[in-house]
Design a protein around this motif. Structure first.
Motif, PDB file in Angstrom:
ATOM      1  N   ALA A 199      -4.155 -11.313  -7.009  1.00  0.00           N
ATOM      2  CA  ALA A 199      -3.692 -11.420  -5.616  1.00  0.00           C
ATOM      3  C   ALA A 199      -4.918 -11.680  -4.757  1.00  0.00           C
ATOM      4  CB  ALA A 199      -3.000 -10.139  -5.199  1.00  0.00           C
ATOM      5  N   SER A 200      -5.098 -12.920  -4.358  1.00  0.00           N
ATOM      6  CA  SER A 200      -6.292 -13.279  -3.582  1.00  0.00           C
ATOM      7  C   SER A 200      -5.942 -14.279  -2.498  1.00  0.00           C
ATOM      8  CB  SER A 200      -7.347 -13.935  -4.479  1.00  0.00           C
ATOM      9  OG  SER A 200      -7.868 -13.027  -5.400  1.00  0.00           O
ATOM     10  N   LEU A 201      -6.742 -14.266  -1.457  1.00  0.00           N
ATOM     11  CA  LEU A 201      -6.646 -15.270  -0.404  1.00  0.00           C
ATOM     12  C   LEU A 201      -8.004 -15.965  -0.284  1.00  0.00           C
ATOM     13  CD1 LEU A 201      -4.549 -13.245   2.208  1.00  0.00           C
ATOM     14  CD2 LEU A 201      -3.744 -15.000   0.634  1.00  0.00           C
ATOM     15  N   LYS A 248     -15.857 -12.206  12.441  1.00  0.00           N
ATOM     16  CA  LYS A 248     -16.394 -13.538  12.136  1.00  0.00           C
ATOM     17  C   LYS A 248     -17.520 -13.952  13.069  1.00  0.00           C
ATOM     18  CE  LYS A 248     -12.692 -15.534   9.505  1.00  0.00           C
ATOM     19  NZ  LYS A 248     -11.600 -16.459   9.365  1.00  0.00           N
ATOM     20  N   ILE A 295     -19.811  -6.568  -8.459  1.00  0.00           N
ATOM     21  CA  ILE A 295     -19.888  -8.035  -8.670  1.00  0.00           C
ATOM     22  C   ILE A 295     -21.171  -8.606  -8.052  1.00  0.00           C
ATOM     23  CG2 ILE A 295     -17.391  -8.410  -8.912  1.00  0.00           C
ATOM     24  CD1 ILE A 295     -17.447  -9.460  -5.947  1.00  0.00           C
ATOM     25  N   PRO A 311      -9.442 -11.402  -8.452  1.00  0.00           N
ATOM     26  CA  PRO A 311      -8.181 -10.678  -8.581  1.00  0.00           C
ATOM     27  C   PRO A 311      -7.016 -11.666  -8.506  1.00  0.00           C
ATOM     28  CG  PRO A 311      -9.487  -9.915  -6.685  1.00  0.00           C
ATOM     29  CD  PRO A 311     -10.073 -11.192  -7.144  1.00  0.00           C
ATOM     30  N   LYS A 322      -0.414  -4.283 -10.308  1.00  0.00           N
ATOM     31  CA  LYS A 322      -0.659  -3.792  -8.940  1.00  0.00           C
ATOM     32  C   LYS A 322       0.362  -4.338  -7.950  1.00  0.00           C
ATOM     33  CE  LYS A 322      -5.601  -2.863  -8.859  1.00  0.00           C
ATOM     34  NZ  LYS A 322      -6.891  -3.380  -8.417  1.00  0.00           N
ATOM     35  N   ASP A 360     -10.353 -15.785   1.746  1.00  0.00           N
ATOM     36  CA  ASP A 360     -11.498 -14.975   2.162  1.00  0.00           C
ATOM     37  C   ASP A 360     -11.784 -13.818   1.200  1.00  0.00           C
ATOM     38  OD1 ASP A 360     -12.413 -16.429   4.299  1.00  0.00           O
ATOM     39  OD2 ASP A 360     -11.004 -15.510   5.703  1.00  0.00           O
ATOM     40  N   ASP A 361     -11.296 -13.944  -0.033  1.00  0.00           N
ATOM     41  CA  ASP A 361     -11.688 -12.999  -1.087  1.00  0.00           C
ATOM     42  C   ASP A 361     -12.815 -13.615  -1.904  1.00  0.00           C
ATOM     43  OD1 ASP A 361     -10.036 -10.513  -1.344  1.00  0.00           O
ATOM     44  OD2 ASP A 361      -8.404 -11.972  -1.139  1.00  0.00           O
ATOM     45  N   PHE A 362     -13.440 -12.800  -2.721  1.00  0.00           N
ATOM     46  CA  PHE A 362     -14.343 -13.337  -3.739  1.00  0.00           C
ATOM     47  C   PHE A 362     -13.513 -13.449  -5.013  1.00  0.00           C
ATOM     48  CE2 PHE A 362     -17.357 -11.120  -0.884  1.00  0.00           C
ATOM     49  CZ  PHE A 362     -18.081 -12.235  -0.498  1.00  0.00           C
ATOM     50  N   PRO A 371     -11.511  -8.242   3.588  1.00  0.00           N
ATOM     51  CA  PRO A 371     -11.455  -9.450   4.422  1.00  0.00           C
ATOM     52  C   PRO A 371     -10.401 -10.460   3.973  1.00  0.00           C
ATOM     53  CG  PRO A 371     -13.377  -9.508   2.990  1.00  0.00           C
ATOM     54  CD  PRO A 371     -12.725  -8.191   2.759  1.00  0.00           C
ATOM     55  N   GLY A 372      -9.965 -10.374   2.717  1.00  0.00           N
ATOM     56  CA  GLY A 372      -8.958 -11.304   2.200  1.00  0.00           C
ATOM     57  C   GLY A 372      -7.619 -10.609   2.063  1.00  0.00           C
ATOM     58  N   CYS A 373      -7.113 -10.569   0.851  1.00  0.00           N
ATOM     59  CA  CYS A 373      -5.834  -9.899   0.596  1.00  0.00           C
ATOM     60  C   CYS A 373      -6.025  -8.387   0.760  1.00  0.00           C
ATOM     61  CB  CYS A 373      -5.372 -10.223  -0.819  1.00  0.00           C
ATOM     62  SG  CYS A 373      -3.798  -9.474  -1.247  1.00  0.00           S
ATOM     63  N   TYR A 374      -5.062  -7.757   1.442  1.00  0.00           N
ATOM     64  CA  TYR A 374      -5.219  -6.322   1.753  1.00  0.00           C
ATOM     65  C   TYR A 374      -5.361  -5.452   0.511  1.00  0.00           C
ATOM     66  CZ  TYR A 374      -0.337  -5.944   0.378  1.00  0.00           C
ATOM     67  OH  TYR A 374       0.819  -5.997  -0.352  1.00  0.00           O
ATOM     68  N   SER A 375      -4.853  -5.959  -0.620  1.00  0.00           N
ATOM     69  CA  SER A 375      -4.901  -5.121  -1.827  1.00  0.00           C
ATOM     70  C   SER A 375      -6.281  -5.141  -2.490  1.00  0.00           C
ATOM     71  CB  SER A 375      -3.835  -5.564  -2.820  1.00  0.00           C
ATOM     72  OG  SER A 375      -4.073  -6.900  -3.221  1.00  0.00           O
ATOM     73  N   ASN A 376      -7.164  -5.999  -2.020  1.00  0.00           N
ATOM     74  CA  ASN A 376      -8.522  -6.038  -2.582  1.00  0.00           C
ATOM     75  C   ASN A 376      -9.491  -5.294  -1.663  1.00  0.00           C
ATOM     76  OD1 ASN A 376      -7.649  -7.682  -4.716  1.00  0.00           O
ATOM     77  ND2 ASN A 376      -7.840  -9.495  -3.420  1.00  0.00           N
ATOM     78  N   ARG A 393     -15.998  -5.039  -5.991  1.00  0.00           N
ATOM     79  CA  ARG A 393     -14.635  -5.515  -5.714  1.00  0.00           C
ATOM     80  C   ARG A 393     -13.681  -4.664  -6.525  1.00  0.00           C
ATOM     81  NH1 ARG A 393     -13.827 -11.340  -7.885  1.00  0.00           N
ATOM     82  NH2 ARG A 393     -13.815 -10.185  -9.829  1.00  0.00           N
ATOM     83  N   ASN A 394     -12.794  -3.990  -5.864  1.00  0.00           N
ATOM     84  CA  ASN A 394     -11.830  -3.099  -6.518  1.00  0.00           C
ATOM     85  C   ASN A 394     -12.518  -2.185  -7.538  1.00  0.00           C
ATOM     86  OD1 ASN A 394      -9.824  -4.383  -5.041  1.00  0.00           O
ATOM     87  ND2 ASN A 394      -9.455  -5.902  -6.630  1.00  0.00           N
ATOM     88  N   TYR A 422     -19.461  -3.097   0.663  1.00  0.00           N
ATOM     89  CA  TYR A 422     -20.722  -3.788   0.921  1.00  0.00           C
ATOM     90  C   TYR A 422     -21.784  -2.716   1.162  1.00  0.00           C
ATOM     91  CZ  TYR A 422     -18.398  -8.332   1.968  1.00  0.00           C
ATOM     92  OH  TYR A 422     -17.696  -9.502   1.919  1.00  0.00           O
ATOM     93  N   TRP A 436     -16.377 -17.722  -2.978  1.00  0.00           N
ATOM     94  CA  TRP A 436     -15.609 -17.460  -1.768  1.00  0.00           C
ATOM     95  C   TRP A 436     -14.902 -18.787  -1.494  1.00  0.00           C
ATOM     96  CZ3 TRP A 436     -18.404 -17.616   3.575  1.00  0.00           C
ATOM     97  CH2 TRP A 436     -17.449 -17.532   4.605  1.00  0.00           C
ATOM     98  N   TYR A 481     -23.270 -16.150   6.894  1.00  0.00           N
ATOM     99  CA  TYR A 481     -21.987 -15.431   6.886  1.00  0.00           C
ATOM    100  C   TYR A 481     -21.284 -15.411   5.524  1.00  0.00           C
ATOM    101  CZ  TYR A 481     -17.364 -13.938   8.298  1.00  0.00           C
ATOM    102  OH  TYR A 481     -16.191 -13.240   8.405  1.00  0.00           O
ATOM    103  N   LEU A 482     -20.763 -14.254   5.214  1.00  0.00           N
ATOM    104  CA  LEU A 482     -19.854 -14.056   4.077  1.00  0.00           C
ATOM    105  C   LEU A 482     -18.635 -13.332   4.631  1.00  0.00           C
ATOM    106  CD1 LEU A 482     -22.243 -12.816   1.221  1.00  0.00           C
ATOM    107  CD2 LEU A 482     -21.006 -14.977   1.297  1.00  0.00           C
ATOM    108  N   PRO A 483     -17.506 -13.343   3.905  1.00  0.00           N
ATOM    109  CA  PRO A 483     -16.328 -12.643   4.430  1.00  0.00           C
ATOM    110  C   PRO A 483     -16.681 -11.225   4.883  1.00  0.00           C
ATOM    111  CG  PRO A 483     -15.744 -13.818   2.449  1.00  0.00           C
ATOM    112  CD  PRO A 483     -17.232 -13.961   2.614  1.00  0.00           C
ATOM    113  N   TYR A 508     -13.369  -4.118  -0.928  1.00  0.00           N
ATOM    114  CA  TYR A 508     -14.782  -4.414  -1.211  1.00  0.00           C
ATOM    115  C   TYR A 508     -15.656  -3.344  -0.582  1.00  0.00           C
ATOM    116  CZ  TYR A 508     -12.918  -9.027  -2.299  1.00  0.00           C
ATOM    117  OH  TYR A 508     -12.182 -10.064  -2.837  1.00  0.00           O
ATOM    118  N   CYS A 567      -0.735 -13.031  -1.654  1.00  0.00           N
ATOM    119  CA  CYS A 567      -1.178 -11.657  -1.402  1.00  0.00           C
ATOM    120  C   CYS A 567       0.055 -10.761  -1.279  1.00  0.00           C
ATOM    121  CB  CYS A 567      -1.984 -11.613  -0.109  1.00  0.00           C
ATOM    122  SG  CYS A 567      -2.521  -9.991   0.355  1.00  0.00           S
TER     123      CYS A 567
END
Lengths: 359, 149
Positions: free
Chosen positions: A235-237, B85, B55, A233, A84, A239-241, B132-137, B50-51, B141, A302, B79-81, B139, A358
């Protein structure tokens, strides 16, 4: 009356059969003859399945078609499986030559098939979804890969007895992440559109050897072979799961006999300073077995919350190991290196490292 | 005898036919209005993908709540991502056909997120897609409304 009904039924069946036969033999057979992932190296002569990070690599696919029915307005399809992080949809340029064309040496254009254009027989799925469900990531073991589909810009008329050859060139930037992965290639055409009952009109081939990106950022991500650890994944930061998995079934180890397997981790900031260390043995760090059919144990977290990262701080990397409750058994990067490459373990064991990137 | 039965049957059919003609008037359809979607309430996070992979069972997501209050304010619990915020004010683009939910944090930060609002198993749900994290992921909800007892 009964006979008329029977005859009608019979003629319907015949026309249905003729229609099915027509569809099946519409094109004939599509073949992939060879796939080349070799790139010319810096010395200008040597070829190897290796590219420098950030460079453009060319992948070449050769094949032929044996046509068994006249047909017009068909577009040929190629799908490419790649990590990806390469962002093939944005970065790739795909061209092809074919002996069907007036000039068989002219490189003609193929374009990305938009998500809204579904394969004719894909059951409502996009090309990417259908290929991922039907073929997955092939021989790779990490799933952060995607199938991206291209179709010929031109529509072709092809006639019974035609036996055209084709060559497809996929040129794409290989990104900046060091990695190693098998690449996948799939060919089909729009009139077949992933027909589930027929394999004559579509072919799939994965590269015989993994393709490697070197000289880039981060530790090598190996999509192509099994390891004790897996992160998703990739590629994660913070604030990812993020899911950390221990694959206890791939190599001999003592940890798999433990009743409980735990995650221990240390989070670092950009300067290499420790943000937090988590080594408690509670439900928070306990890995769950994914299924009774394999020996994969996972923990989804997280990271920002798991490591209680203060506002304004950012995790850059996480060092981690898998261990039992009393910490008498540990599986680390050193154990993985020994199991995979036979590298002897000397001195202190090195933990697994996950870099939060990322790209 | 036969013809009498036939006449009786025809009369019954004709009666049913003429009676049914007046059942629906054109104005009934013209007067129809899509109802206002009652989006205000307490929404509990029920599932997370997720993607494209579910999960939901990987960790405990169910404590996260999005409280969309009647007075136009919202609060986030456990709170979760998420797309925002902090707490703040909310509104939807169209109360009859809400496609977008705008959350305006008290800090001034404003985020508009795409909203799906179907009924699943007889319950209204909200489905929100976010990264909320990397743009490529990506989610998804899915929230379910907690009914007041």
């Amino acid at each position: 009356m009964k006979n008329i009904f029977k005859n009608k039924k019979k003629s319907r069946l015949i026309s249905l059969f003729v229609t099915i036969a027509f569809v099946v033999f519409l094109i004939g057979c599509v073949y992939i003859d060879s796939v080349s992932i070799l790139q010319i190296q810096e010395d200008g002569t040597t070829q190897a399945p290796i590219a420098k990070a950030g460079s453009i690599a060319t992948f070449t696919l050769k094949g032929h078609i044996i046509c068994k029915e006249d047909h017009g307005d068909v577009q040929f399809i190629v799908s490419f499986l790649a990590p990806k992080s390469w962002n093939v949809r944005q970065n790739a340029t795909v061209t092809y030559t074919t002996t069907l064309a007036t000039n068989p040496d002219e490189e003609l254009k193929m374009s990305v098939v938009p998500e809204s254009s579904l394969p004719k027989n894909g059951g409502g799925r996009t090309w990417g979804e259908a290929l991922m469900q039907d073929y997955g990531v092939g021989p790779n073991v990490l799933s952060d890969m995607e199938w991206v589909t291209f179709s010929t810009d031109d529509k072709w008329a092809i006639y019974n007895g035609d036996k055209p050859d084709y060559t497809i060139y996929i040129r794409t930037n290989v990104g900046y992440q060091n990695l190693k992965a098998y690449l996948g290639f799939f060919v089909n055409h729009t009139d077949d559109g992933l027909s589930p009952t027929d394999t004559d009109h579509k072919k799939i081939k994965f590269s015989d050897t993994p393709f490697e990106v070197v000289g880039g950022k981060g530790l090598l991500i190996d999509y192509s072979s099994e390891h004790f650890n897996k992160v998703q994944p990739l590629a994660s930061l913070q604030d990812d799961f993020v899911t950390f998995s221990f694959n206890g079934g791939v190599f001999q180890n003592d940890l798999i006999s433990s009743n409980e397997i735990y995650f221990e981790g240390t989070a670092y900031d950009d300067n290499g300073n420790i943000i937090a260390q988590v080594n408690e043995k509670t439900d928070k760090t306990l890995l769950k077995r994914e299924s009774s059919f394999d020996q994969i144990y996972s923990l989804t977290m997280w990271p920002a919350s798991f490591f209680n990262v203060p506002e304004g701080q950012v995790i850059k990397k996480i060092d981690y190991v898998f261990t039992n409750k009393d910490r008498s058994i540990m599986i680390t990067q050193s154990d993985d290196d020994f199991a995979v490459e036979g590298k002897p373990i000397t001195g202190e064991k090195n933990p697994f490292v996950f870099e939060l990137l990322c790209e | 005898m036969k013809s009498k039965t036939l006449i009786a049957a025809c009369m019954v059919l004709a009666t049913v036919f003429f009676m049914s003609c007046d059942a629906f008037m054109d104005h009934d359809f013209k007067d129809y209005k899509e109802s206002y979607k009652d989006i205000a309430g307490v929404w509990q996070l029920k599932s997370v993908s997720r993607n494209g992979i579910d999960i939901s069972n990987s960790m405990n997501f169910s404590q996260f709540r999005l409280n969309l209050n009647e007075d136009g304010t919202y609060t986030l619990e456990n709170y979760l991502p998420f797309a925002v915020k902090g707490n703040g004010n909310w509104n939807v683009d169209d109360p009859q056909y809400p496609y977008n939910l705008t959350l305006r944090e008290t800090s001034g930060n404003e985020v508009t997120i795409g909203l799906k609002y179907p009924i699943v198993n007889g319950k209204r749900i909200i489905s929100i897609t976010l990264s909320p994290g990397c743009y490529s992921n990506t989610y998804i909800y899915v929230f379910e409304k907690i009914e007041n007892n």
